[in-house]
Scaffold this motif. Structure first.
Motif: not given
Length: 324
Positions: A109-117
């Protein structure tokens, strides 16, 4: 100004980035906006079944926050599909020091959120500082791709770094823990008491190894087999020395030999191994220092020795009379 904005928006890289951002945003809104439609009676039955499960993590904090409950709905999206991949990912997170049941899910989830950010940050930079009209597609995409890749791979780098540091700390502290185990065993304490004592003594110098021994102590107190728990510890730590230590204990229990004698021999071997590793690093050090010595010592020495002579020759040639 308006024409330049229209030209920028109509370029293929910007259109691709816009559609990608819109798609990711819609996915996020879809995931975060779903409501829990489970029947309350069904939820109560599941909670009653969870209470009877023995999957409680000893010595770990399992707080249930609103974010955790919301992420529970997307396990199929944030966790590996197969059981083998899930076990491997969970083992990597445990080796990095994250023992929670939702560590793998939170990691993805952190990888996905930081990638989108990072993607949104790159798009904001692109609109705030538009590229020139003659810029190539690569130059236009780089401000978007760089923060996206950095945001996606930063958690991977962090977990890998923590895993390497933790394994290094466990490797460095294991010989000392064997000496402590030997002392406690020869003093008349049982293996379980010795492990508990070592876990307390190692907290200041080697907290990662102390945490592993403390986990072993809690699991043994809960009724698990000591040898199986130590095997699990070797797999969690990823250290071949700990696996060899478990093998020594298994052989000692199988053939009925003294545990103290087995620990004494194995602790002596580990001390010799640590000395050999230190000697190996010391022998490699002169080779590593050669390049630095050549770069930072030889040039100044040449300047000091040859510099005055070169300066004298240049001065003599400048003042010499070649008219003859």
């Amino acid at each position: 100004m308006f024409d330049s904005v229209i030209t920028l928006l109509s370029s293929p890289p910007v259109l691709i980035a816009i559609f990608l951002a819109i798609g990711v945003t819609l996915v996020l809104f879809t995931l975060l906006g779903r409501k829990d439609t489970i029947d309350p009676l069904q939820k109560l039955r599941e909670q009653s079944r969870d209470i009877n499960k023995p999957g409680i993590e000893l010595g770990r904090r399992t707080d249930s926050t609103a974010l955790t409950k919301r992420l529970d709905k997307f396990k199929s999206f944030l966790e590996p599909a197969t059981g083998d991949e899930m076990d491997e990912a969970r083992l990597q997170m445990i080796q990095a020091g994250y023992h929670g049941r939702s560590a793998v899910r939170d990691y993805h989830a952190i990888k996905f959120i930081m990638g989108v950010s990072g993607l949104l940050l790159g798009l904001g930079y692109m609109f705030a500082f538009p590229a020139n009209e003659g810029a190539s597609i690569v130059a236009t995409i780089i401000p978007v791709m760089v923060p996206t890749l950095v945001g996606y791979y930063l958690p991977i780098y962090w977990v890998s770094k923590r895993r390497a540091e933790r394994q290094k700390q466990i490797t460095g502290g294991f010989p000392d823990s064997l000496d402590m185990l030997l002392i406690c065993t020869e003093a008349g304490q049982s293996m379980d008491q010795s492990i508990n004592r070592v876990a307390k003594e190692l907290k200041a110098g080697y907290p990662a190894l102390a945490e592993e021994f403390e986990t072993v102590s809690h699991q043994v107190k809960a009724g698990s087999d000591r040898l199986k728990v130590l095997k699990d510890m070797g797999e969690r730590c990823g250290n071949p020395d700990i696996r060899s230590f478990v093998t020594v204990l298994i052989q000692s229990a199988t053939y009925g030999t003294s545990v103290a004698d087995a620990l004494r021999v194995y602790a002596a071997e580990m001390r010799d191994k640590r000395v050999m590793l230190a000697e190996e690093k010391a022998n490699v050090l002169p080779t590593k220092l050669t390049l630095g010595t050549m770069m930072f010592t030889v040039p100044p020495l040449l300047i000091i020795l040859i510099g005055p002579s070169v300066h004298g020759v240049i001065t003599m040639l400048a003042t010499a009379d070649f008219s003859l």
